[in-house]
Design an enzyme around this catalytic site. Structure first.
Site, PDB file in Angstrom:
ATOM      1  N   CYS A 199       0.876  -1.176   0.000  1.00 30.10           N
ATOM      2  CA  CYS A 199       0.000   0.000   0.000  1.00 30.10           C
ATOM      3  C   CYS A 199       0.917   1.232   0.000  1.00 30.10           C
ATOM      4  CB  CYS A 199      -0.959  -0.020   1.198  1.00 30.10           C
ATOM      5  SG  CYS A 199      -0.156   0.187   2.800  1.00 30.10           S
ATOM      6  N   GLN A 200       0.468   2.329   0.545  1.00 29.28           N
ATOM      7  CA  GLN A 200       1.304   3.531   0.559  1.00 29.28           C
ATOM      8  C   GLN A 200       2.353   3.485   1.659  1.00 29.28           C
ATOM      9  OE1 GLN A 200       0.988   5.774  -1.964  1.00 29.28           O
ATOM     10  NE2 GLN A 200       2.893   6.658  -1.206  1.00 29.28           N
TER      11      GLN A 200
END
Length: 120
Positions: free
Chosen positions: A87-88
């Site tokens: 993800c981020q």
């Protein structure tokens, strides 16, 4: 009185960490450890960020499967192959790994630091 407040705060912090940290069955790798794995066609690569985040920047081997839709789409993944999730920052992917593990996936790997740590 101050001591009680401090104890309550400590309890909340402990609970937060226990809820957010990846489960004991979930392997953690760095983005440097990820790089050689990208060539392995037997692994499944899932990016759980939103479509907008994915469009801005992504690793080409990763398929976009936003966290919100993962519960309904997990059955499109093979339980017989490693699932590597990014993800981020590593928080949503850790939650995605927990969800996949609960659905019977035995080999889920979280990319620690996520796209924030990625450099080509």
């Amino acid at each position: 009185m101050e001591f009680i407040g401090l104890m309550v705060l400590a309890a909340f912090v402990f609970i937060y960490v226990m809820v957010k940290k990846p489960g004991k069955h979930i392997k953690q790798i760095s983005t440097n450890e990820l790089k050689p794995l990208l060539k392995d066609k037997s692994k499944q690569f899932i990016d759980v960020r939103t479509q907008g985040e994915y469009k801005q920047n992504h690793i080409k081997q990763f398929k976009n499967m936003p966290l919100q839709s993962l519960k309904n789409n997990a059955d499109t993944l093979s339980k017989d192959k490693d699932v590597i999730v990014i993800c981020q920052s590593g928080m949503r992917s850790a939650n995605a790994c927990k969800l996949l593990h609960q659905k019977g996936f035995t080999s889920v790997i979280n990319v620690n630091g996520g796209m924030n740590s990625w450099s080509k």
